[in-house]
Design a protein around this motif. Sequence first.
Motif, short mmCIF file in Angstrom:
data_model
loop_
_atom_site.label_atom_id
_atom_site.label_comp_id
_atom_site.label_asym_id
_atom_site.label_seq_id
_atom_site.Cartn_x
_atom_site.Cartn_y
_atom_site.Cartn_z
N THR A 36 61.08 0.09 -28.72
CA THR A 36 59.82 0.82 -28.65
C THR A 36 59.05 0.61 -29.95
OG1 THR A 36 60.69 2.86 -29.63
CG2 THR A 36 60.91 2.63 -27.24
N ALA A 37 57.77 0.97 -29.92
CA ALA A 37 56.93 0.89 -31.12
C ALA A 37 56.26 2.23 -31.32
CB ALA A 37 55.89 -0.22 -30.97
N PRO A 38 56.22 2.73 -32.54
CA PRO A 38 55.53 4.00 -32.79
C PRO A 38 54.02 3.83 -32.71
CG PRO A 38 56.27 3.05 -34.86
CD PRO A 38 56.82 2.17 -33.77
N ILE A 39 53.33 4.84 -32.24
CA ILE A 39 51.87 4.87 -32.24
C ILE A 39 51.46 5.93 -33.25
CG2 ILE A 39 49.78 5.29 -30.91
CD1 ILE A 39 51.30 4.46 -28.41
N TYR A 40 50.85 5.49 -34.34
CA TYR A 40 50.47 6.42 -35.39
C TYR A 40 49.07 6.96 -35.15
CZ TYR A 40 54.50 4.43 -37.79
OH TYR A 40 55.76 4.02 -38.11
N ALA A 41 48.88 8.23 -35.44
CA ALA A 41 47.57 8.84 -35.28
C ALA A 41 46.61 8.33 -36.34
CB ALA A 41 47.69 10.36 -35.38
N ALA A 42 45.37 8.07 -35.91
CA ALA A 42 44.37 7.58 -36.85
C ALA A 42 43.73 8.71 -37.64
CB ALA A 42 43.28 6.81 -36.10
N GLY A 43 43.96 9.95 -37.22
CA GLY A 43 43.38 11.09 -37.92
C GLY A 43 44.32 12.28 -37.84
N LEU A 234 49.52 -3.77 -29.45
CA LEU A 234 48.92 -2.73 -28.62
C LEU A 234 49.12 -1.34 -29.20
CD1 LEU A 234 47.41 -2.07 -26.03
CD2 LEU A 234 49.62 -1.99 -24.84
N ALA A 235 50.31 -1.06 -29.76
CA ALA A 235 50.56 0.27 -30.32
C ALA A 235 49.60 0.56 -31.48
CB ALA A 235 52.01 0.37 -30.80
N THR A 236 49.37 -0.42 -32.33
CA THR A 236 48.44 -0.25 -33.45
C THR A 236 47.02 -0.05 -32.93
OG1 THR A 236 49.79 -1.65 -34.90
CG2 THR A 236 47.48 -1.34 -35.51
N LEU A 237 46.63 -0.86 -31.96
CA LEU A 237 45.28 -0.78 -31.41
C LEU A 237 45.04 0.57 -30.78
CD1 LEU A 237 42.69 -2.39 -30.77
CD2 LEU A 237 43.75 -2.99 -28.58
N PHE A 238 45.99 1.06 -30.00
CA PHE A 238 45.83 2.35 -29.34
C PHE A 238 45.74 3.48 -30.36
CE2 PHE A 238 47.07 6.17 -27.09
CZ PHE A 238 46.26 6.09 -25.96
N GLY A 239 46.55 3.40 -31.41
CA GLY A 239 46.47 4.40 -32.46
C GLY A 239 45.09 4.45 -33.10
N GLU A 240 44.50 3.29 -33.32
CA GLU A 240 43.20 3.24 -33.98
C GLU A 240 42.06 3.68 -33.06
OE1 GLU A 240 42.77 -0.75 -35.33
OE2 GLU A 240 44.23 -0.54 -36.98
N LEU A 241 42.14 3.28 -31.79
CA LEU A 241 41.02 3.53 -30.88
C LEU A 241 41.07 4.88 -30.19
CD1 LEU A 241 40.67 0.06 -29.09
CD2 LEU A 241 39.42 0.92 -31.08
N VAL A 242 42.28 5.36 -29.91
CA VAL A 242 42.41 6.54 -29.06
C VAL A 242 43.18 7.66 -29.74
CG1 VAL A 242 43.20 7.41 -26.83
CG2 VAL A 242 42.30 5.08 -27.01
N TRP A 243 44.37 7.34 -30.25
CA TRP A 243 45.26 8.39 -30.70
C TRP A 243 44.69 9.15 -31.88
CZ3 TRP A 243 48.66 9.45 -27.27
CH2 TRP A 243 49.76 10.25 -27.55
#
Length: 243
Positions: A36-43, A234-243
Amino acid sequence: TQADFDALRRQTDLSNWRTPPYNRWAYHNVRQIVPTAPIYAAGPAVALPRRPRALSDIACSDRNGVTRTFNDVLDRSYTDALLVMHQGEIVAEHYFGTMQARDPHITMSVSKSMTAAAAGICIDKGLLDPDAVVETYIPELAGSGFAGATLQQVLDMRVGLAFVEDYYVSDGVMIEYREATGWNPPSRNALPGGLHDFLLRLKQDREHGGSFQYTSPCSDLLGWLLETVTGKPLATLFGELVW
């Protein structure tokens, strides 16, 4: 009990992790079974307001006309966690078994909606064109069953792939898919390569743009497209755009 879950942990492996009773431990310990890959919150996280309501005794009727309490439904369905929101407020939040609020839990195909949300943002930014055929972005797809399909058809799951999403088969393309994604242990006949190789091997058996057919590889391809046009996992991208 904790002893029961410790026993499940010792018995759970790649061959049984999605079946009862092993999934009671596996579904919130997925990272110990598959990569798995962690998705970090952008804020920063924002605390949601709470307005607790008693839901336990609400009557629920199933398709057979049997009525049970809400709590009984949760128990019979082996629910791991439940959070109910109403008008922006948390009205109920419960955890069962060994699961706690801080524990991750598998999202299964909710990840399809998450990936589509990221794709929508990339379309809005001009990084993707919904009318473009997918080989515009990934030329290798020209020899696959995805060839000639537009991004919009991938998003709508209206791609004419020779793929049937049947979770109860014991061989065929669905098993190849699970082996390629690491969700099943490799069989003696396992084909080489990973997910991208599997997607490139898929064939077309009808015209693109026909009726909707639920097809998980469409979402997998969408993730590949997003990584290609952004140059980010994808995990990085999702964190930046959505999370």
